[in-house]
Design a protein around this motif. Structure first.
Motif, PDB file in Angstrom:
ATOM      1  N   LEU A 102       0.832  -1.205   0.000  1.00  0.00           N
ATOM      2  CA  LEU A 102       0.000   0.000   0.000  1.00  0.00           C
ATOM      3  C   LEU A 102       0.867   1.256   0.000  1.00  0.00           C
ATOM      4  O   LEU A 102       0.587   2.223  -0.710  1.00  0.00           O
ATOM      5  N   GLY A 103       1.939   1.241   0.787  1.00  0.00           N
ATOM      6  CA  GLY A 103       2.838   2.405   0.809  1.00  0.00           C
ATOM      7  C   GLY A 103       3.493   2.612  -0.541  1.00  0.00           C
ATOM      8  O   GLY A 103       3.561   3.736  -1.059  1.00  0.00           O
TER       9      GLY A 103
ATOM     10  N   SER B 190       0.908   3.649  -3.247  1.00  0.00           N
ATOM     11  CA  SER B 190       0.431   4.992  -3.015  1.00  0.00           C
ATOM     12  C   SER B 190       1.539   6.017  -3.305  1.00  0.00           C
ATOM     13  O   SER B 190       1.278   7.111  -3.833  1.00  0.00           O
TER      14      SER B 190
ATOM     15  N   LEU C 166       1.717   6.752  -7.117  1.00  0.00           N
ATOM     16  CA  LEU C 166       0.722   7.751  -7.545  1.00  0.00           C
ATOM     17  C   LEU C 166       1.116   9.146  -7.061  1.00  0.00           C
ATOM     18  O   LEU C 166       0.979  10.142  -7.780  1.00  0.00           O
ATOM     19  N   ALA C 167       1.630   9.191  -5.832  1.00  0.00           N
ATOM     20  CA  ALA C 167       2.004  10.490  -5.260  1.00  0.00           C
ATOM     21  C   ALA C 167       3.157  11.124  -6.036  1.00  0.00           C
ATOM     22  O   ALA C 167       3.202  12.344  -6.226  1.00  0.00           O
TER      23      ALA C 167
ATOM     24  N   ARG D 286       7.640  12.968   0.404  1.00  0.00           N
ATOM     25  CA  ARG D 286       6.374  12.290   0.106  1.00  0.00           C
ATOM     26  C   ARG D 286       6.461  10.785   0.383  1.00  0.00           C
ATOM     27  O   ARG D 286       5.504  10.170   0.864  1.00  0.00           O
TER      28      ARG D 286
ATOM     29  N   GLU E 133       3.934   8.764   2.852  1.00  0.00           N
ATOM     30  CA  GLU E 133       3.124   7.600   2.433  1.00  0.00           C
ATOM     31  C   GLU E 133       3.440   6.389   3.315  1.00  0.00           C
ATOM     32  O   GLU E 133       2.556   5.610   3.651  1.00  0.00           O
TER      33      GLU E 133
ATOM     34  N   ARG F 222       1.681   6.917   6.622  1.00  0.00           N
ATOM     35  CA  ARG F 222       0.231   6.772   6.453  1.00  0.00           C
ATOM     36  C   ARG F 222      -0.227   5.316   6.588  1.00  0.00           C
ATOM     37  O   ARG F 222      -1.323   5.042   7.068  1.00  0.00           O
ATOM     38  N   PHE F 223       0.622   4.386   6.173  1.00  0.00           N
ATOM     39  CA  PHE F 223       0.233   2.967   6.233  1.00  0.00           C
ATOM     40  C   PHE F 223       0.987   2.204   7.321  1.00  0.00           C
ATOM     41  O   PHE F 223       1.039   0.984   7.316  1.00  0.00           O
TER      42      PHE F 223
END
Ligand code: GLV
Ligand code: MN
Ligand code: MN
Length: 424
Positions: free
Chosen positions: A247-248, A251, A254-255, A312, A316, A319-320
């Protein structure tokens, strides 16, 4: 720049050039129009053997240095005169195209054959060179950095392709790490470096222009980012309880796009690989190794983009609930080409009645390595559909011939400049 009439009339032999191109394209051919010749692999070494035979058959002096760079030398100037290098590379990206690099090496060889046959004397000696590992399947710009004396030991410790692949390649080619550092040349022995290459983008085709006069080459920076979570049972671990490295990484991919498009419109970033570990249908990914590369034409954006992307990646990961391990794999700075070389290329194109336009390039090239030690210049020809690093790579043969003639004529102009003591 004015060149005497005899030199102005010199042209490459289009048929011989084509025969060479087609023969070379067979080495490492993938059957879909492309080639697979990663640096110092079997197919690449076979291509280099083929080149050596062509050099010898042309009656040119053959030379290999301790970084494996292969050269043809034509002593058409005074004994101690500097070398004007023309060249590119015979290695390819995995499953790449036939034109990237190969075209420039063959055009360089062809230029030497033409000058040799004409029996003219110049104020420089000429060398057609095939640099080792331009593409970075091992290190990237390896042979040219070694020749320019800027190869860093750190680049060999953590190479882009990994240590094992580098060690195996060097052994296969009979090269050593120590030898790489002995290939450095005295800058005074080099007059300039010129390279013909396909554009690899779509500006020339879109503009309907035959020749690109390259003004600058993008800086390239690469990192390995490891998103670290916890491997666990994919069926019994609730969605809230997972520390899923995928997931990190996903993501962040995309970031990275968002960071560039929102804040750095002239730059690009690429997530070119993700390796999942353990890598199974029924295990939550515990680790993802992500290959990040980004490019910019100016140093300011290059540095700011680096900071923005790394920040970033941390966000990310957080965040996960993941850890982040950052490994820097090396960079080359954005590089302007020499004004004298740009003029030589533009004048050569004009003298041949070819349309031309000045443009920067987002691709990396060996010229970047040499920029610190001699004037560099590049000639581009159109890539149909802008396709490159793909078997779809294609340039119309008449454009290849035009590019080779521009390379030859630009080299003659550069030779005269150097003779007049005006190189720089
Ligand atoms: C080499 O062609 C690169 O731009 O990566
Ligand atoms: Mn190339
Ligand atoms: Mn390439």
């Amino acid at each position: 720049m004015i060149v005497d009439d005899r030199l102005m009339g010199l042209r490459v032999d289009a048929e011989r050039f084509r025969r060479d191109f087609e023969a070379l394209s067979e080495i490492g051919a993938t059957g879909d129009g492309g080639v697979h010749r990663p640096a110092l692999g079997e197919a690449h070494l076979a291509a280099r053997e083929w080149l050596r035979d062509r050099i010898v058959a042309a009656g040119l002096e053959f030379r290999v240095d301790s970084a494996g760079n292969h050269s043809a030398v034509l002593r058409c100037g005074p004994q101690e005169a500097p070398r004007l290098l023309l060249g590119s590379h015979l290695d390819s990206v995995p499953h790449g195209g036939r034109y990237d690099g190969a075209l420039g090496v063959l055009a360089a060889l062809e230029a030497l054959r033409v000058v040799s046959a004409a029996g003219v004397s110049l104020s420089v000696n000429l060398e057609a060179i095939d640099f080792t590992d331009e593409e970075g399947t091992l290190v990237g710009l390896l042979g040219s950095a070694a020749l320019a004396g800027i190869l860093q030991e750190a680049a060999l410790r953590e190479p882009r392709g990994g240590r094992v692949v580098l060690e195996e390649g060097l052994a296969r080619a009979g090269l050593t790490e120590a030898g790489l550092f002995q290939a450095a040349r005295d800058p005074a022995s080099l007059a300039a470096y010129l390279e013909l290459h396909i554009e690899q983008g779509r500006r020339l085709v879109d503009a309907g222009v035959t020749i690109g006069v390259v003004t600058s080459i993008a800086g390239i920076n690469s990192y390995r980012l490891d998103f670290v979570g916890e491997p666990n049972h994919a069926g019994t671990t609730g969605m809230e309880d997972r520390r899923d490295a995928a997931l990190g990484a996903a993501s962040f991919a995309l970031a990275a796009r968002e960071v560039v498009m929102d804040g750095f419109p002239d730059c690009v970033a690429n997530v070119g690989d993700m390796r999942f570990a353990p890598g199974a249908f029924n295990i939550v990914p515990g680790r993802v190794e992500l290959a990040l590369e980004f490019r910019a034409q100016d140093r300011d954006s290059f540095e700011h983009l680096e900071r923005a992307l790394l920040r970033r990646a941390e966000e990310e990961a957080r965040r996960f609930g993941l850890g982040l391990e950052v490994e820097w794999l090396g960079k080359c700075e954005p590089t302007p080409t020499s004004i004298i070389a740009q003029r030589a290329v533009a004048d050569a194109a004009a003298s041949l009645g070819l349309s031309h336009v000045a443009l920067p390039t987002g691709a990396g090239h060996d010229a970047q390595s040499l920029a610190g030690i001699c004037p560099i210049g590049m000639v581009f020809v159109p890539s149909v559909d802008g396709a490159s690093h793909s078997p779809r790579e294609f340039t119309r043969w008449e454009d290849c011939v035009s590019g080779a003639n521009v390379l030859l004529q630009a080299a003659l102009r550069m030779a005269q400049q150097v003779g007049a003591g005006a190189a720089g």
